[in-house]
Scaffold this active site. Structure first.
Site, PDB file in Angstrom:
ATOM      1  N   LYS A 231      -0.780  -2.069  -4.485  1.00 61.12           N
ATOM      2  CA  LYS A 231      -1.646  -0.852  -4.740  1.00 61.12           C
ATOM      3  C   LYS A 231      -0.684   0.800  -5.462  1.00 61.12           C
ATOM      4  CE  LYS A 231      -6.685  -1.208  -2.116  1.00 61.12           C
ATOM      5  NZ  LYS A 231      -6.734  -0.421  -0.959  1.00 61.12           N
TER       6      LYS A 231
ATOM      7  N   VAL B 116     -10.527  -3.526  -0.609  1.00 66.36           N
ATOM      8  CA  VAL B 116      -9.801  -5.097  -0.944  1.00 66.36           C
ATOM      9  C   VAL B 116     -10.246  -5.852   0.137  1.00 66.36           C
ATOM     10  CG1 VAL B 116      -9.285  -5.226  -3.227  1.00 66.36           C
ATOM     11  CG2 VAL B 116      -7.939  -4.694  -1.458  1.00 66.36           C
TER      12      VAL B 116
ATOM     13  N   ASP C 276      -8.381  -8.562   5.800  1.00 68.66           N
ATOM     14  CA  ASP C 276      -9.449  -7.642   6.474  1.00 68.66           C
ATOM     15  C   ASP C 276      -9.997  -6.966   6.256  1.00 68.66           C
ATOM     16  OD1 ASP C 276      -6.988  -7.242   7.463  1.00 68.66           O
ATOM     17  OD2 ASP C 276      -8.296  -6.981   9.745  1.00 68.66           O
TER      18      ASP C 276
ATOM     19  N   ASP D  90       0.946  -1.041   0.199  1.00 69.69           N
ATOM     20  CA  ASP D  90      -0.331  -0.016   0.049  1.00 69.69           C
ATOM     21  C   ASP D  90       0.745   1.181   0.182  1.00 69.69           C
ATOM     22  OD1 ASP D  90      -1.968   1.439   0.368  1.00 69.69           O
ATOM     23  OD2 ASP D  90      -3.240   0.257   2.775  1.00 69.69           O
TER      24      ASP D  90
HETATM   25  C1  PRP Z   1      -1.100  -4.623   5.981  1.00 69.16           C
HETATM   26  C2  PRP Z   1      -1.077  -5.969   4.595  1.00 69.16           C
HETATM   27  C3  PRP Z   1       1.156  -5.449   5.040  1.00 69.16           C
HETATM   28  C4  PRP Z   1       0.982  -3.756   5.313  1.00 69.16           C
HETATM   29  C5  PRP Z   1       1.324  -3.151   3.577  1.00 69.16           C
HETATM   30  O1  PRP Z   1      -0.742  -5.320   7.061  1.00 69.16           O
HETATM   31  O2  PRP Z   1      -0.812  -6.828   5.536  1.00 69.16           O
HETATM   32  O3  PRP Z   1       1.464  -6.072   5.799  1.00 69.16           O
HETATM   33  O4  PRP Z   1      -0.843  -3.320   5.874  1.00 69.16           O
HETATM   34  O5  PRP Z   1       0.808  -1.631   4.079  1.00 69.16           O
HETATM   35  P1  PRP Z   1       2.174  -0.472   3.849  1.00 69.16           P
HETATM   36  O6  PRP Z   1       2.387  -0.998   2.523  1.00 69.16           O
HETATM   37  O7  PRP Z   1       1.046   0.683   3.974  1.00 69.16           O
HETATM   38  O8  PRP Z   1       2.615  -1.036   4.791  1.00 69.16           O
HETATM   39  P2  PRP Z   1      -1.647  -4.951   8.406  1.00 69.16           P
HETATM   40  O9  PRP Z   1      -1.597  -3.893   9.235  1.00 69.16           O
HETATM   41  O10 PRP Z   1      -3.689  -4.055   7.901  1.00 69.16           O
HETATM   42  O11 PRP Z   1      -1.483  -5.660   9.020  1.00 69.16           O
HETATM   43  P3  PRP Z   1      -2.490  -8.147   9.001  1.00 69.16           P
HETATM   44  O12 PRP Z   1      -1.660  -8.297   7.629  1.00 69.16           O
HETATM   45  O13 PRP Z   1      -2.687  -8.405   9.976  1.00 69.16           O
HETATM   46  O14 PRP Z   1      -3.641  -7.291   8.059  1.00 69.16           O
END
Ligand code: PRP
Length: 185
Positions: free
Chosen positions: A136, A158, A164, A108
């Site tokens: 993304k 998504v 989640d 992201d």
């Molecule tokens: C999400 C995803 C990545 C991170 C990406 O994890 O799994 O680890 O965010 O975002 P970034 O590129 O902005 O750093 P999340 O914190 O939602 O935890 P999860 O995987 O336990 O749902």
């Protein structure tokens, strides 16, 4: 019985496409690591990557090991790679002999993987690459591109296949877009 499907606006990446993506990335990893004399270690970043990891690892023919890390980001929306807390780290004495592939569900802002690549290189890993199911690019705040990318996606909410909202929807077998009512209520 509650049905998480009721909250899905549309399917973005179907089960068939997910199967094609994991097959392709597995063969790219075999191409790049098949002759490696070192330990090849897939590291899943918990929790969102577990489904992708499970499918991907079963398609890779190169002998691999698996490991896990868990991180949490904190702080504001600044273009920094420093705002990452490591909650579960690798417990390996042999990191200098490891070719690490970090496995993510989504990139992201790019902060998580940009930070972890630097961190593991500083710890002395032989090499560090990254594989992400979804990308993304429109949300990026740091200069980061994954080495293996399943698919670029637009800036939509998504869920599914590990991803989640409020810990729900991770077990859906496809990647879908969440109905706004589901996260606005
Ligand atoms: C999400 C995803 C990545 C991170 C990406 O994890 O799994 O680890 O965010 O975002 P970034 O590129 O902005 O750093 P999340 O914190 O939602 O935890 P999860 O995987 O336990 O749902």
């Amino acid at each position: 019985m509650k049905n998480e499907m009721d909250d899905v606006l549309k399917i973005l990446v179907s089960e068939k496409e997910l199967d094609e993506i994991t097959t392709r990335i597995a063969s790219e990893i075999d191409r790049d690591y098949g002759e490696s004399p070192h330990r090849v270690v897939l590291v899943a970043i918990l929790k969102g990557s577990v489904v992708f990891m499970g499918d991907l690892m079963r398609k890779i023919k190169t002998p691999i090991e698996i490991d896990f890390m868990k991180v949490a980001s904190y702080g504001g929306n600044t273009a920094s790679t420093g705002n990452i807390n490591i909650h579960l780290d690798l417990q390996r004495a042999d990191i200098a002999n490891c070719e690490i592939i970090l496995v993510e569900d989504i990139v992201d802002s790019g902060r998580t993987l940009a930070h972890l690549v630097e961190y593991l290189k500083l710890k002395g890993a032989k090499s560090v690459r990254t594989a992400t199911l979804l990308d993304k690019p429109s949300r990026r705040v740091v200069d980061f591109e994954a080495d293996y990318v399943g698919r670029k996606v637009p800036d939509e909410f998504v869920i599914g296949y590990g991803l989640d909202f409020d810990e729900k929807y991770r077990a859906l077998p496809f990647v879908g877009v969440l109905k706004p009512e589901a996260y606005e209520k």
